[in-house]
Design an enzyme around this catalytic site. Structure first.
Site, PDB file in Angstrom:
ATOM      1  N   SER A 184       0.893  -8.977   2.078  1.00  0.00           N
ATOM      2  CA  SER A 184       1.344  -8.777   0.700  1.00  0.00           C
ATOM      3  C   SER A 184       2.377  -7.673   0.772  1.00  0.00           C
ATOM      4  O   SER A 184       2.168  -6.569   0.267  1.00  0.00           O
ATOM      5  CB  SER A 184       0.174  -8.380  -0.209  1.00  0.00           C
ATOM      6  OG  SER A 184       0.646  -8.039  -1.497  1.00  0.00           O
TER       7      SER A 184
ATOM      8  N   GLU B 193      -6.377  -2.354  -3.898  1.00  0.00           N
ATOM      9  CA  GLU B 193      -5.506  -1.761  -2.875  1.00  0.00           C
ATOM     10  C   GLU B 193      -5.757  -0.260  -2.734  1.00  0.00           C
ATOM     11  O   GLU B 193      -5.183   0.532  -3.480  1.00  0.00           O
ATOM     12  CB  GLU B 193      -4.027  -2.006  -3.236  1.00  0.00           C
ATOM     13  CG  GLU B 193      -3.077  -1.418  -2.200  1.00  0.00           C
ATOM     14  CD  GLU B 193      -1.592  -1.597  -2.544  1.00  0.00           C
ATOM     15  OE1 GLU B 193      -1.274  -1.984  -3.691  1.00  0.00           O
ATOM     16  OE2 GLU B 193      -0.765  -1.301  -1.686  1.00  0.00           O
TER      17      GLU B 193
ATOM     18  N   LYS C 188      -6.365  -5.525  -0.356  1.00  0.00           N
ATOM     19  CA  LYS C 188      -5.033  -5.199   0.180  1.00  0.00           C
ATOM     20  C   LYS C 188      -5.086  -3.819   0.828  1.00  0.00           C
ATOM     21  O   LYS C 188      -4.911  -2.808   0.158  1.00  0.00           O
ATOM     22  CB  LYS C 188      -3.999  -5.233  -0.952  1.00  0.00           C
ATOM     23  CG  LYS C 188      -2.591  -4.798  -0.518  1.00  0.00           C
ATOM     24  CD  LYS C 188      -1.546  -5.236  -1.528  1.00  0.00           C
ATOM     25  CE  LYS C 188      -0.187  -4.681  -1.184  1.00  0.00           C
ATOM     26  NZ  LYS C 188       0.888  -5.308  -1.971  1.00  0.00           N
TER      27      LYS C 188
ATOM     28  N   SER D  80       2.738  -3.181   3.698  1.00  0.00           N
ATOM     29  CA  SER D  80       3.505  -2.776   4.887  1.00  0.00           C
ATOM     30  C   SER D  80       3.631  -1.258   4.990  1.00  0.00           C
ATOM     31  O   SER D  80       3.771  -0.739   6.109  1.00  0.00           O
ATOM     32  CB  SER D  80       4.860  -3.477   4.952  1.00  0.00           C
ATOM     33  OG  SER D  80       5.662  -3.214   3.826  1.00  0.00           O
ATOM     34  N   GLY D  81       3.637  -0.563   3.875  1.00  0.00           N
ATOM     35  CA  GLY D  81       3.470   0.886   3.873  1.00  0.00           C
ATOM     36  C   GLY D  81       4.517   1.729   4.592  1.00  0.00           C
ATOM     37  O   GLY D  81       4.233   2.868   4.928  1.00  0.00           O
ATOM     38  N   GLY D  82       5.696   1.154   4.857  1.00  0.00           N
ATOM     39  CA  GLY D  82       6.714   1.939   5.542  1.00  0.00           C
ATOM     40  C   GLY D  82       6.895   1.545   7.004  1.00  0.00           C
ATOM     41  O   GLY D  82       7.728   2.122   7.717  1.00  0.00           O
TER      42      GLY D  82
ATOM     43  N   ARG E 228      15.190   2.037  -4.212  1.00  0.00           N
ATOM     44  CA  ARG E 228      15.630   0.946  -3.317  1.00  0.00           C
ATOM     45  C   ARG E 228      17.086   0.572  -3.597  1.00  0.00           C
ATOM     46  O   ARG E 228      17.858   0.317  -2.691  1.00  0.00           O
ATOM     47  CB  ARG E 228      14.747  -0.301  -3.506  1.00  0.00           C
ATOM     48  CG  ARG E 228      13.257  -0.048  -3.359  1.00  0.00           C
ATOM     49  CD  ARG E 228      12.755  -0.075  -1.921  1.00  0.00           C
ATOM     50  NE  ARG E 228      11.318   0.102  -1.904  1.00  0.00           N
ATOM     51  CZ  ARG E 228      10.696   1.281  -1.722  1.00  0.00           C
ATOM     52  NH1 ARG E 228      11.391   2.375  -1.480  1.00  0.00           N
ATOM     53  NH2 ARG E 228       9.378   1.360  -1.738  1.00  0.00           N
TER      54      ARG E 228
HETATM   55  P1  13P Z   1       4.860  -2.111   0.807  1.00  0.00           P
HETATM   56  O1  13P Z   1       4.630  -3.362   1.619  1.00  0.00           O
HETATM   57  O2  13P Z   1       6.307  -1.741   0.686  1.00  0.00           O
HETATM   58  O3  13P Z   1       3.963  -0.984   1.237  1.00  0.00           O
HETATM   59  O4  13P Z   1       4.467  -2.478  -0.679  1.00  0.00           O
HETATM   60  C1  13P Z   1       3.322  -3.173  -0.900  1.00  0.00           C
HETATM   61  C2  13P Z   1       2.744  -2.760  -2.199  1.00  0.00           C
HETATM   62  O5  13P Z   1       2.550  -3.581  -3.071  1.00  0.00           O
HETATM   63  C3  13P Z   1       2.380  -1.366  -2.391  1.00  0.00           C
HETATM   64  O6  13P Z   1       1.577  -1.246  -3.520  1.00  0.00           O
END
Ligand code: 13P
Length: 344
Positions: A293, A181, A223, A265-267, A32
């Protein structure tokens, strides 16, 4: 009086609030920071995260909890205050990522299982002393062709669900609310229905394993990913379709005893992640609180505004406050394109 697991879980998913995932591992935060031409050092990581945690209005009004990385839970701010105390002073809950990352499954070069169970009971006890009241463990499930077989395999789904359940039980034993998650990745060219089916499989297996492990669902937060087409799929689903299929999927799989569901959010772009969450809350009657989250979808804008320069703290904080507020509106179904534009 000590808060029960149920109390903590309820606070994590309080209406109109969500979780800031600021638990990037050293490798991920370097990626990042590379994107904003900033060297990743202990100091730059601390300064950047301190900037977020000191965004008082965002933290007080919209962020119920923050997931931290091991380094961060031990760090102090520039004035010597522990970062954990800054989070707590804003009424937000410190959380901790405890998994040791996704590693290749044996005899299977393509898929991964998340490691980190050995010694976890003792680590939880230490994290509790350091102030953590919830935790996160992320499993990674990929859709596609891996070697000569299609992914995911039963072994991948099963091994990850089993590890998640063992982790969740250990967390609860130590007075910590587990976020579970199981992330089905957006990488690949699969369509939304394939994502729906694979996510359904992963969630069915997860809740079965949580049951076998005796995990208390009222003290657990899920999550998940949304039901969404792969990034390379030529047919991207509309916002309404993502909302409809995600809600259907969750209703099929998640018991109403779970107090809340907070998406990764996953991208997805930051506004897509907001629009999708909003569409679910605006149009459906749901048995759990549905919130966010987010890591990237909350942090992309403040990271860019900060750009590695502490002179830009107020710009970074304004960008973070804006995204936190937009997602808070989405968590109650009150976000609109118009408010997004007006407030930007
Ligand atoms: P993102 O929202 O960037 O996918 O990250 C959330 C997260 O905690 C992934 O483990």
């Amino acid at each position: 009086m000590t808060e029960t697991l149920h109390d903590i879980a309820q606070r994590m998913v309080a209406r109109g609030k969500g979780i800031l995932a600021a638990d990037e591992s050293s490798g991920t935060i370097k990626k990042r920071f590379d994107a904003i031409n900033t060297e990743s050092t202990q100091t730059t990581r601390r300064d950047y995260r301190e900037m977020l945690f000191r965004t008082d209005e965002a933290m007080r009004e919209y962020i119920s909890g923050v997931i931290l990385f091991d380094e961060t839970i031990r760090q102090t701010a520039q004035d010597g205050t522990p970062l954990v105390d800054i989070i707590k002073a804003a009424g937000s809950i410190p959380g901790i990522k405890v998994d040791a990352g996704a590693k290749p499954l044996a005899l299977n070069s393509s898929e991964k299982v998340t490691e980190g169970l050995d010694g976890l009971r003792e680590r939880f006890a230490e994290y509790h002393d350091l102030g953590a009241r919830f935790s996160k463990w992320r499993a990674v499930i990929e859709i596609g062709e891996g070697g000569n077989r299609s992914m995911p395999s039963h072994n991948c789904i099963h091994a990850n669900a089993h590890a998640l359940a063992r982790y969740a039980a250990l967390a609860q034993e130590q007075g910590i609310v587990p976020i579970v998650e199981p992330e089905v990745l957006m990488d690949g060219d699969h369509d939304i229905d394939t994502c729906y089916n694979v996510t359904k499989w992963a969630l069915k297996e997860l809740f079965q394993q949580l049951y076998f492990a005796g995990v208390d669902l009222e003290g657990t937060v899920l999550k998940p990913n949304m039901a969404i087409a792969g990034k390379k799929c030529t047919k991207q689903a509309s916002v309404a379709e993502v909302a409809e299929k995600t809600v259907k999927l969750l209703k099929e799989c998640v018991p109403s005893a779970v107090p809340g569901i907070v998406f990764l959010s996953g991208g997805q772009s930051d506004t897509d992640a907001t629009a999708h969450l909003n569409a679910m809350n605006a149009a459906y009657d749901l048995p759990w609180n549905l919130s966010f989250s987010y890591g990237r979808a909350l942090q992309a804008a403040p990271q860019k505004a900060w750009g590695g320069d502490n002179n830009n703290w107020s710009a970074g904080q304004a960008a973070f406050l804006h995204r936190a507020r937009m997602n808070s509106l989405a968590a109650t179904g009150n976000w609109t394109d118009q408010v997004e534009q007006e407030a930007a």
